[in-house]
Design an enzyme around this catalytic site. Structure first.
Site, PDB file in Angstrom:
ATOM      1  N   ARG A 222     -16.502  11.401   6.271  1.00 30.97           N
ATOM      2  CA  ARG A 222     -15.317  12.151   6.723  1.00 30.97           C
ATOM      3  C   ARG A 222     -14.928  13.200   5.699  1.00 30.97           C
ATOM      4  NH1 ARG A 222     -10.977   7.824   7.236  1.00 30.97           N
ATOM      5  NH2 ARG A 222      -9.584   9.585   7.635  1.00 30.97           N
TER       6      ARG A 222
ATOM      7  N   HIS B  36       0.850  -1.197   0.000  1.00 35.66           N
ATOM      8  CA  HIS B  36       0.000   0.000   0.000  1.00 35.66           C
ATOM      9  C   HIS B  36       0.879   1.237   0.000  1.00 35.66           C
ATOM     10  CE1 HIS B  36      -3.309   2.686   0.973  1.00 35.66           C
ATOM     11  NE2 HIS B  36      -2.445   3.302   1.763  1.00 35.66           N
TER      12      HIS B  36
ATOM     13  N   LYS C  91      -9.052  -2.574   4.761  1.00 32.30           N
ATOM     14  CA  LYS C  91      -9.161  -3.033   3.375  1.00 32.30           C
ATOM     15  C   LYS C  91      -8.115  -4.101   3.067  1.00 32.30           C
ATOM     16  CE  LYS C  91      -9.462   1.308   2.096  1.00 32.30           C
ATOM     17  NZ  LYS C  91      -9.701   2.613   1.433  1.00 32.30           N
TER      18      LYS C  91
ATOM     19  N   ASP D 102     -16.202   1.225   5.781  1.00 29.88           N
ATOM     20  CA  ASP D 102     -15.145   2.191   5.486  1.00 29.88           C
ATOM     21  C   ASP D 102     -15.574   3.118   4.359  1.00 29.88           C
ATOM     22  OD1 ASP D 102     -12.366   3.293   5.461  1.00 29.88           O
ATOM     23  OD2 ASP D 102     -12.508   2.527   3.422  1.00 29.88           O
TER      24      ASP D 102
END
Lengths: 420, 420
Positions: B171, B85, B190, B164
């Site tokens: 958010r 990531h 994730k 999420d």
């Protein structure tokens, strides 16, 4: 127009601790009221305000935006009209006493009052304990009564400050209540919209107050005075102790009786008297009364303050003789000290909540009469309180009184004054 | 069940800086997903999390609640499957290079990737620059490809971590993005749902990164490593510099070309190479490969890494010869240094945004090739960048390069490593 993208940037700036411009805050509230912004953005913004704070200019801008969200009364040009506000406490009957007292001294008082909230009592509920009394006066009728009788106590019109009503409900739902700036904007906007030319604020501090710390209470008091002045109104504030019930009586009917008896001179709790006189004096000074102390003494001694209370209640619909006929519930029990010592603390919210429950279950005339003051020397079996009602709450009420071995100095009732 | 009253108390506790229990956070997310809580309460809660922080236990609990909100893949029992990531940057083609490189070394890689966000590029967009390539692989097909080809890069399934997705959108709307704990929970959940047995994180820091400060980036990296391990997965993180574009090419097609050319050995940007080798080495180590450095060198030298990229793209639908046929847009202009000196800073987000606009208006093959690195000594007229596209953005792009009189030491590319 205020878009969601603009709102996101504004939230981010407050989140990062920036001070926001007057124009942005003035645009924010109408955008929210017109549903251009949603509750989620407003909730996040309010939480950021709680945690990052609002400065004096931001608070004044938000107050102005709240006032502009609805109708408001103009300041009368012929004579000053005073209002007073208390931040909420237990056994606080000052409005019921001070409003007619100041009116009896020749100064008009138009007070906008609220309902019971949490463990605290509400002035409207106490007034309505007198059979027939209405508090939902339309603005025109409210002003006419102030003009004719010299005083009135009424609920805020629904047409005033709708933004505060909606935002307060949202703050309550999302735990964004404890912010000095948001509290000040909420309180001051309602007073400004009510048309008062001068306002006296009584900010409570202690275990029975919403502001537990004196520093916080002083900060709120000072912010409200400065914000009120920015609207061209006169203002004064004091910070008073709420670590024990202010007067002796807790419960709507019992408190109305205490106010009545105070004004007719048959029973005057010393702490309640000290605060009432300080508030009345401050109100008369703001109205530029030439001799406040003499006027107050005279209105209390010659019965004119008591007569003014009766006229005010009659104007608001009280049935003849209803005030005199009020009685405590005949069901009464005595709560006594389980041991000797000094009364060192009182769980004020516990007494407020117990009294509300006694009233809910037992009806009018139920509640608590507090018989012991912090600092008192007690023998085992001395009376701590008299409980009027049907519930067996003796142990719970007894537990609200802390008795310790050593004596100590009592706290002053008036802890601070903000005169300018 | 989680009521609105319980939620209000939970918000108040986070607002007041308390750490919340695992059970409360595990109950909160399903309550929100079932609409028992509204967006306003969740928005206020998220803002309180941003301003008060989340500790390691709270972050792990939230991560677990996110994973539990949808489906997830089991860890394969026969062989490790790696994922990597990046926290998002400009000219970051590491995934396109490292995924086939590690697979060519004999270690399976199943990477879940994202889209362009703000000024940063997205790995999915770069892959889809190759005609025919699909990234919307169903979980079963994704796993089958990893098994057969050794690697796959795909979009997260809609059925994974729906909480999420919904909370990230909220958010974003209410400016509650910058929280180390919330970011970590979003990313790690994730990766856990994707079934990887080991994960390597590359957290960017600098003017082109979402975490501008190295301390914050390190904190996020460390939190993600600990949180990932709490799920029984292996983890490693590094913090890398993003004060200038990582590679030379900015724009989906241009970046795919850069990755292709890197793997076939015709052009290797030194900074891009340094980071790719570090990431590949870390992935092989987590997979307990006996000799990472030799395997990487061999896969790059013998063409097997490049062949693996072609196989992966073919498995995902690439038309034959499509990768080789990719070309920069023929419309090109050179941006030159307006004066002599040292290149001391690059406005990385400005270049990222300019490249996205060039692509939007000019189509595939448009973007920017950066020709000068921070620290470079420049003469007037030296090439700073080559712009591919139809827009006249020369002045804007020239302004993104700061040239000063004095030389200085360049920053290290890899600023920190979290190995345990």
């Amino acid at each position: 127009m205020f878009t969601k993208a603009a709102m996101r940037r504004l939230i981010a700036r407050k989140r990062d601790g920036e001070a926001l411009e007057r124009e942005a805050l003035l645009a924010l509230i109408p955008a929210y009221m017109s549903d251009a912004l949603d509750d989620a953005q407003m909730a996040a913004f309010l939480m950021a305000c709680v945690l990052r704070g609002l400065n004096e200019e931001e608070t004044a801008a938000l107050t102005q935006a709240f006032v502009a969200s609805g109708e408001s009364l103009e300041i009368a040009s012929d004579a000053p009209m005073l209002d007073k506000h208390s931040s909420g406490g237990v056994a606080d009957t000052t409005s019921l006493i001070v409003v007619p007292l100041v009116a009896a001294c020749g100064v008009r008082v138009g007070k906008l009052a609220g309902r019971a909230l949490g463990h605290t009592g509400g002035t409207l509920d106490k007034l309505e304990a007198v059979p027939g009394v209405r508090t939902d006066l339309e603005p025109a009728r409210f002003l006419a009564q102030v003009h004719d009788v010299g005083c009135a106590i009424a609920a805020q019109s629904e047409r005033f400050v709708p933004a505060d009503k909606r935002i307060y409900a949202l703050r309550d739902a999302v735990a964004a209540v404890p912010s000095i700036g948001l509290i000040a904007a909420s309180i001051v906007s309602k007073k400004i919209a009510g048309g008062a030319s001068a306002i006296v604020y009584d900010v409570k501090t202690g275990n029975g107050a919403f502001m537990r710390e004196p520093e916080q209470a002083r900060e709120l008091a000072s912010l409200m005075v400065r914000s009120t002045r920015s609207f061209g109104r006169k203002a004064y504030a004091l910070v008073s102790d709420m670590n024990e019930p202010l007067g002796a009586s807790i419960g709507a009917t019992l408190e109305m009786i205490e106010a009545r008896d105070f004004l007719r001179g048959t029973r005057r709790d010393p702490r309640l008297q000290e605060l009432c006189l300080a508030l009345a004096r401050a109100m008369l000074r703001l109205a530029e009364h030439p001799n406040p102390d003499a006027a107050i003494a005279s209105a209390l001694a010659n019965g004119s303050a008591h007569a003014r209370l009766e006229r005010m209640l009659a104007a608001q619909g009280a049935l003849p003789g209803a005030l005199e006929a009020l009685l405590p519930s005949p069901q009464r029990r005595v709560v006594t000290a389980p041991r000797a010592g000094f009364l060192s603390a009182i769980d004020t919210p516990a007494l407020g909540e117990a009294a509300r429950e006694l009233e809910e279950h037992g009806g009018p005339g139920c509640g608590i009469i507090v018989a012991a003051r912090i600092g008192a020397r007690l023998q085992t079996g001395d009376t701590l309180a008299i409980v009027h009602g049907t519930d067996a709450k003796n142990l719970e009420i007894q537990a609200a009184f802390t008795i310790t071995e050593h004596s100590f100095a009592a706290r002053p009732l008036i802890r601070d004054e903000i005169t300018r």
